[in-house]
Design a protein around this motif. Structure first.
Motif, PDB file in Angstrom:
ATOM      1  N   SER A  31       0.792  -1.345  -0.010  1.00  0.00           N
ATOM      2  CA  SER A  31      -0.048   0.127  -0.081  1.00  0.00           C
ATOM      3  C   SER A  31       0.910   1.165   0.067  1.00  0.00           C
ATOM      4  O   SER A  31       0.979   1.892   1.004  1.00  0.00           O
ATOM      5  CB  SER A  31      -0.917  -0.119   1.261  1.00  0.00           C
ATOM      6  OG  SER A  31      -0.449  -0.472   2.283  1.00  0.00           O
ATOM      7  N   CYS A  33       0.707   4.345  -1.240  1.00  0.00           N
ATOM      8  CA  CYS A  33       0.509   5.686  -1.068  1.00  0.00           C
ATOM      9  C   CYS A  33      -0.335   5.522   0.556  1.00  0.00           C
ATOM     10  O   CYS A  33      -0.865   6.634   0.721  1.00  0.00           O
ATOM     11  CB  CYS A  33      -0.697   6.015  -2.130  1.00  0.00           C
ATOM     12  SG  CYS A  33      -2.055   4.925  -1.918  1.00  0.00           S
ATOM     13  N   GLY A  35      -2.953   4.212   1.594  1.00  0.00           N
ATOM     14  CA  GLY A  35      -4.320   4.124   1.706  1.00  0.00           C
ATOM     15  C   GLY A  35      -4.920   5.247   1.063  1.00  0.00           C
ATOM     16  O   GLY A  35      -6.287   5.171   1.258  1.00  0.00           O
ATOM     17  N   GLY A  37      -5.633   5.790  -2.035  1.00  0.00           N
ATOM     18  CA  GLY A  37      -6.242   5.445  -3.540  1.00  0.00           C
ATOM     19  C   GLY A  37      -5.594   5.942  -4.735  1.00  0.00           C
ATOM     20  O   GLY A  37      -6.421   6.020  -5.692  1.00  0.00           O
ATOM     21  N   CYS A  39      -2.201   5.160  -5.521  1.00  0.00           N
ATOM     22  CA  CYS A  39      -0.853   4.167  -6.256  1.00  0.00           C
ATOM     23  C   CYS A  39      -1.422   2.822  -6.920  1.00  0.00           C
ATOM     24  O   CYS A  39      -0.800   2.513  -7.933  1.00  0.00           O
ATOM     25  CB  CYS A  39       0.007   3.646  -5.205  1.00  0.00           C
ATOM     26  SG  CYS A  39      -0.812   2.314  -3.998  1.00  0.00           S
ATOM     27  N   GLY A  40      -2.551   2.335  -6.626  1.00  0.00           N
ATOM     28  CA  GLY A  40      -3.247   1.094  -7.235  1.00  0.00           C
ATOM     29  C   GLY A  40      -2.441  -0.008  -6.892  1.00  0.00           C
ATOM     30  O   GLY A  40      -2.332  -1.187  -7.786  1.00  0.00           O
ATOM     31  N   CYS A  42      -2.809  -2.025  -4.182  1.00  0.00           N
ATOM     32  CA  CYS A  42      -3.330  -2.790  -3.155  1.00  0.00           C
ATOM     33  C   CYS A  42      -4.609  -3.418  -4.011  1.00  0.00           C
ATOM     34  O   CYS A  42      -5.418  -3.853  -3.253  1.00  0.00           O
ATOM     35  CB  CYS A  42      -3.910  -1.951  -1.988  1.00  0.00           C
ATOM     36  SG  CYS A  42      -4.976  -0.817  -2.720  1.00  0.00           S
ATOM     37  N   CYS A  72      -7.682  -0.749  -0.165  1.00  0.00           N
ATOM     38  CA  CYS A  72      -7.644   0.703   0.783  1.00  0.00           C
ATOM     39  C   CYS A  72      -8.932   1.397   0.712  1.00  0.00           C
ATOM     40  O   CYS A  72      -9.308   1.974   1.686  1.00  0.00           O
ATOM     41  CB  CYS A  72      -6.470   1.478   0.594  1.00  0.00           C
ATOM     42  SG  CYS A  72      -6.518   2.510  -1.029  1.00  0.00           S
TER      43      CYS A  72
HETATM   44  S1  FES Z   1      -2.870   1.612  -0.953  1.00  0.00           S
HETATM   45 FE1  FES Z   1      -2.378   2.942  -2.581  1.00  0.00          FE
HETATM   46  S2  FES Z   1      -4.254   2.663  -3.828  1.00  0.00           S
HETATM   47 FE2  FES Z   1      -4.659   1.584  -2.304  1.00  0.00          FE
END
Ligand code: FES
Length: 660
Positions: A31, A33, A35, A37, A39-40, A42, A72
């Motif tokens: 994860s 970034c 969480g 949303g 980085c993609g 997860c 996330c």
């Molecule tokens: S932790 Fe980065 S998109 Fe879910």
């Protein structure tokens, strides 16, 4: 919630994220970034059940149609069956820095470098004189007399109240024959324990490198200096963000966030200790000291001290030189009285890992001016000699740890670590860690890939793909971004093409430019040029497997003769070990930290100019890269095809040929 058709089931509250439920089930999902949303990384697949949210960009419409969700963001509404794809999981790191030897090459401090053992904690077998009417000195005074003979001259000795309480009985129980454990602490020896002589046990320590991404540790015998076992593990905090800034933000924004991250590190270290003790056949109670190095934020989190102010101007931490503390006080399970020694840091962004690295490389010894470059989640640079040292930190980001790029990943099984031989006919070779089917690229592969794309003129010096090169690996992906396909879906363990995109190239270019610009600004600050630097030492796990000529050809490292560029390995771990084995080195680390002058690049007017000039391959000023300009390359530097690296990973050379 069940993870996998035959996997574990956990209970999750309605509204909990899949990421949290997975953590509870023992799965560490990447994860990057933290969480947010973005980085993609997860991605999970919702096979059955009801979840809300999570079907969002950066997922593609095709992925959403296949049931993919961002763990996330996806919230559990009802019973669910979730699959976690292999590439979304944080696996064990490649075992390079867990090897027993961490330094390589003549001139580096390694196992034998601590010639005289003078460990932070000693176990002394003493015979304390029995009191008589002629010598009726107090118990502690007689103990002190006996201990002095076994310690360096003029050593001060002190005892805490619990030791004084135990002392009279201990001396009389064994007729004065006692084992006394003493620890160096703030200029004197502090008695940790007094026990009957026959209870003598081994005296062990743990040298620990707390990296933002990876934890590495060695179990060392403080009596012989031998390294008994090693352990390597991903930092479990990675589930809360890839870099220190994200961790600090998470810590700040969550109730109990600091305790959570501290607890994760303590649990990670305890698991490594357990693993090493099992391998070496010693109980953990025989460990009397932990010597830890790491960046300033990681040391704060290890100690449970808020790192909040490190990310806010003027970027100050709570402390630079933490005193030794009881390891049990921060949840580390060793000898109940054992101490945790954290090496000193220089500033909020030049940490104890750099102090330890300077010591391990001996930068503070001799008159020659040398440079240490540690390319980890950030890039830290130190220049100096025995008389002076300057340091800076470049916020390069974790691009060279494989993060932030579409198919980037950490250096673990299945990560492509080297790429070579991109020929005009499209032939391409690569190696993947562990010989596993490739599922992504780690940082060293990106360095190779950029260099190969430049050589084959598939990419220009500004980082733009060149359609005129005629490569059938160049294309536009579904959102119209140009990309170069390295591995076709049929050969990929990820069951899709693995590619480097234009955005990845830009991300990597910024990272390398930040590091090179920091080097230039630091050099200029002391009025030196590259020619004045006798040696450049590249530290960190990334550095150990870096292809130096390629690093020079993309402008990540300066264009110096091969003999002046050297790998230094995990110098943070090595420095921590030196400190554990020697009070002299522990004190030396403190002197090094005091001696280093930190340069804050964010306020330096030259930095942005240097950064902009370095946003080119290798550099806007090509005259700074004479070997690249002449086309001869940095001559004589170890090349990736050498068996050396394969041997370091205990693997056979295994470049595979792939035809377009
Ligand atoms: S932790 Fe980065 S998109 Fe879910």
């Amino acid at each position: 919630v069940r993870f996998g058709a035959d996997g574990p089931i956990v209970e999750a509250a309605r509204g909990a994220t899949i990421l949290d439920a997975a953590r509870a089930a023992g799965f560490f999902i990447d994860s990057l970034c933290g969480g947010d949303g973005h980085c993609g990384k997860c991605r999970v697949v919702v096979r059955e059940g009801n979840v809300s949210g999570g079907a969002a960009a950066p997922l593609t419409p095709e992925e959403i149609a296949q049931g993919f969700a961002l763990a996330c963001l996806a919230r559990i509404e009802d019973d669910a069956l979730i699959d976690i794809p292999e590439r979304s999981l944080l696996r064990e790191p490649a075992p390079h820095s867990g090897d027993l030897r961490v330094s390589r090459g003549a001139g580096f401090a390694d196992e034998g470098a601590v010639a005289e053992l003078d460990p932070l904690v000693r176990r002394l077998s003493l015979r304390v004189a029995t009191p008589t009417l002629e010598n009726n000195a107090a118990d502690f005074d007689r103990l002190e007399t006996a201990a002095r003979a076994a310690l360096p001259p003029n050593a001060a000795i002190r005892a805490d109240l619990d030791v004084l309480r135990a002392l009279p009985a201990a001396l009389r129980l064994s007729d004065g024959a006692v084992s006394v454990t003493v620890a160096w602490s703030e200029g004197s020896y502090r008695i940790l324990e007094i026990a009957p002589a026959e209870a003598v046990a081994s005296n062990l320590a743990v040298a620990l490198d707390v990296g933002t991404t990876t934890l590495a540790a060695h179990l060392v015998d403080l009596t012989t200096g031998a390294t008994l076992a090693a352990a390597l593990r991903y930092n479990g905090q990675a589930a809360y963000g890839a870099d220190v800034i994200r961790r600090i933000i998470w810590c700040d924004s969550e109730n109990g966030g600091l305790e959570r991250l501290q607890g994760i590190t303590a649990a990670d270290v305890n698991a490594m200790i357990e693993d090493m003790c099992e391998k070496a056949g010693h109980p953990r109670e025989e460990i009397t000291a932990i010597a830890a190095a790491g960046n300033t934020t990681m040391i704060h989190l290890l100690l449970g001290v808020t790192p909040r102010w490190i990310r806010r101007e003027p970027y100050t931490g709570a402390m630079r030189q933490p005193p030794p503390v009881r390891a049990s006080g921060v949840g580390l399970a060793i000898h109940p009285a054992g101490l945790l020694y954290c090496l000193p840091s220089v500033s909020g962004f030049v940490g104890a890992d750099i102090t330890a690295g300077v010591m391990a490389c001996g930068l503070d010894v001799g008159g020659a001016v040398r440079m240490l470059v540690d390319i980890g989640t950030n890039g830290e640079i130190v220049i100096g000699n025995k008389d002076w040292m300057v340091a800076a930190s470049a916020s390069a980001g974790p691009a060279f740890e494989g993060a932030g790029n579409r198919d980037g990943m950490r250096a673990t099984a299945g990560a492509i670590d080297h790429v070579g031989g991109l020929a005009a006919d499209g032939a391409l070779r690569f190696t993947a860690i562990g010989g596993a089917p490739p599922v992504g690229f780690c940082g060293t592969a990106y360095v190779d890939l950029l260099a190969e794309l430049l050589r084959a003129a598939v990419m220009d010096k500004a980082g733009k793909f060149n359609a005129a090169a005629g490569s059938d690996r160049l294309r536009e992906n579904s959102d119209g971004t140009p990309e170069f396909v390295v591995v076709r879906a049929g050969e990929s363990g990820a069951e899709r093409d693995l590619a480097i995109t234009r955005d990845d190239v830009a991300n990597l270019m910024r990272a390398k430019a930040a590091i090179y610009a920091a080097i230039k600004v630091l050099l200029r600050s002391v009025g030196l040029r590259f020619d004045d630097i006798e040696e450049v030492l590249v530290a960190g796990a990334f550095g150990a497997f870096l292809d130096m000529p390629n690093a020079v050809s993309i402008g990540l490292l300066p264009d110096l003769p091969a003999a002046r560029l050297r790998f230094a390995g995990n110098t943070s771990l090595q420095g921590a070990k030196m400190a554990a084995l020697s009070v002299g080195h522990y004190n030396r680390a403190r002197r090094i930290a005091d001696k280093m002058t930190y340069f804050e690049l964010s306020t330096d007017p030259n930095f942005m100019d240097e950064f902009a000039a370095a946003c080119f391959f290798p550099h806007t000023h090509i005259e700074e890269f004479p070997s690249v300009r002449s086309g001869r390359g940095a001559s004589g530097v170890l090349s990736r095809q050498d068996n050396v690296k394969c041997k370091m990973r205990n693997e056979k050379p295994r470049m595979r040929a792939h035809k377009a």
